[in-house]
Design an enzyme around this catalytic site. Structure first.
Site, PDB file in Angstrom:
ATOM      1  N   ARG A  41      67.379 -12.146 -47.885  1.00  0.00           N
ATOM      2  CA  ARG A  41      68.520 -11.659 -47.120  1.00  0.00           C
ATOM      3  C   ARG A  41      68.300 -12.101 -45.678  1.00  0.00           C
ATOM      4  NH1 ARG A  41      66.931  -7.337 -50.395  1.00  0.00           N
ATOM      5  NH2 ARG A  41      68.531  -6.724 -51.901  1.00  0.00           N
ATOM      6  N   LYS A  66      66.752  -2.780 -48.440  1.00  0.00           N
ATOM      7  CA  LYS A  66      67.605  -2.080 -49.411  1.00  0.00           C
ATOM      8  C   LYS A  66      66.777  -1.497 -50.553  1.00  0.00           C
ATOM      9  CE  LYS A  66      71.991  -4.396 -48.722  1.00  0.00           C
ATOM     10  NZ  LYS A  66      73.119  -5.008 -49.407  1.00  0.00           N
ATOM     11  N   HIS A 136      74.066 -15.123 -47.187  1.00  0.00           N
ATOM     12  CA  HIS A 136      73.757 -14.500 -48.477  1.00  0.00           C
ATOM     13  C   HIS A 136      73.945 -15.483 -49.640  1.00  0.00           C
ATOM     14  CE1 HIS A 136      72.418 -10.699 -50.119  1.00  0.00           C
ATOM     15  NE2 HIS A 136      73.199 -10.900 -51.167  1.00  0.00           N
ATOM     16  N   ARG A 139      70.681 -16.779 -50.889  1.00  0.00           N
ATOM     17  CA  ARG A 139      69.995 -15.850 -51.802  1.00  0.00           C
ATOM     18  C   ARG A 139      70.543 -16.015 -53.222  1.00  0.00           C
ATOM     19  NH1 ARG A 139      66.927 -11.185 -52.222  1.00  0.00           N
ATOM     20  NH2 ARG A 139      67.785  -9.456 -53.435  1.00  0.00           N
ATOM     21  N   HIS A 162      64.743  -7.089 -56.628  1.00  0.00           N
ATOM     22  CA  HIS A 162      65.771  -6.135 -57.060  1.00  0.00           C
ATOM     23  C   HIS A 162      65.122  -4.923 -57.709  1.00  0.00           C
ATOM     24  CE1 HIS A 162      68.963  -9.535 -57.534  1.00  0.00           C
ATOM     25  NE2 HIS A 162      68.945  -9.052 -56.315  1.00  0.00           N
ATOM     26  N   TYR A 171      72.871 -13.704 -62.561  1.00  0.00           N
ATOM     27  CA  TYR A 171      72.334 -15.062 -62.504  1.00  0.00           C
ATOM     28  C   TYR A 171      72.113 -15.642 -63.893  1.00  0.00           C
ATOM     29  CZ  TYR A 171      71.533 -13.477 -57.763  1.00  0.00           C
ATOM     30  OH  TYR A 171      71.704 -12.954 -56.514  1.00  0.00           O
TER      31      TYR A 171
END
Length: 198
Positions: A41, A66, A136, A139, A162, A171
C-alpha cells in the site's frame, strides 16, 4: 467485461522504463519496483526506512497496515541494485541526512502520498497504460501476477499480509490459467479407472 483495475506486469515494466531517465529516475524506478514486487500500500511504501532493509541478507521487513500481517520478504537482486542506485543518488539530495525514510522529496522530507500518487500516475501516462494509474493498482498487479505464476491463494494471502482470505480470492478467482489442463487431468484419471475395471 468490467474496467480493469490493475496493471499487467508488462505495463509495470513500461512504467519503470518511462521514469528511469528523468531527474528523479532512480527514486521513482525504485518506488514503483518495490511497490509492485511487494504488493505494498502507498502508506506502507512511504513508511519504509533503511532499518527495514537488509541488503546483505536480501530482506525487506514490510509493516502491513489495516491490521494486516507484517512480513519479511526476500529482496531480489534487481531490487537490491535499484535500492543501492537510489541510495547513492539520495545522498546528494539536500536534507537527505535528516531522515531515515527511503523515499524523500527534493527538499529532503519524506515523500508525501500526493507526490507518490503523482509519480505513479505520470509514469502510467508516459507508459501508455490502458487505464488511469494510481498507487493501489501496483498492489493489485502484484496479486494478479502471483496468481498468474501459479501461487496458491494462501501464499498470496500471506505475501500481501491479508488477514481475511476474502480479500485475496479475487486474484486467483479471475485467473483462467488455473483451469488449464483440468479436463485433460480428469480424462487421464477416467482412462486409468477404465483400465483398472477391465
Amino acid at each position: 467485461m468490467s474496467k480493469r483495475r490493475y496493471l499487467t506486469g508488462k505495463e509495470v515494466q513500461a512504467m519503470m522504463q518511462a521514469v528511469c531517465y528523468g531527474a528523479t529516475g532512480a527514486r521513482d524506478y525504485c518506488l514503483i519496483l518495490l511497490a509492485y514486487r511487494h504488493g505494498m500500500r502507498i502508506s506502507e511504501l512511504l513508511d519504509l526506512h533503511y532499518q527495514d532493509l537488509d541488503l546483505n541478507e536480501g530482506r525487506i521487513n514490510i509493516r502491513r497496515l489495516k491490521n494486516g500481517f507484517s512480513t519479511v520478504h526476500p529482496l531480489r537482486f534487481d531490487e537490491r541494485e535499484a535500492v543501492e542506485r537510489w541510495t547513492q543518488e539520495r545522498a546528494n539530495w539536500k536534507g537527505a541526512d535528516r531522515t531515515d525514510a527511503i523515499f524523500i522529496s527534493r527538499r529532503g522530507s519524506r515523500l508525501s502520498r500526493q507526490q507518490a500518487y503523482r509519480i505513479i500516475r505520470d509514469a502510467g501516462i508516459e507508459a501508455g497504460t490502458v487505464t488511469q494509474t494510481h498507487p493501489h493498482m501496483l498492489r493489485h498487479a502484484c496479486g494478479y501476477e502471483l496468481a498468474e505464476r501459479g501461487a496458491d491463494t494462501r501464499l498470496i494471502q500471506d505475501y500481501l499480509g491479508h488477514r481475511n482470505i476474502r480479500h485475496t480470492v479475487r486474484y486467483t478467482a479471475s485467473n483462467a490459467a488455473r483451469f488449464a489442463g483440468l479436463w485433460e487431468r480428469n480424462n487421464l484419471i477416467n482412462e486409468k479407472l477404465k483400465r483398472e475395471e477391465v
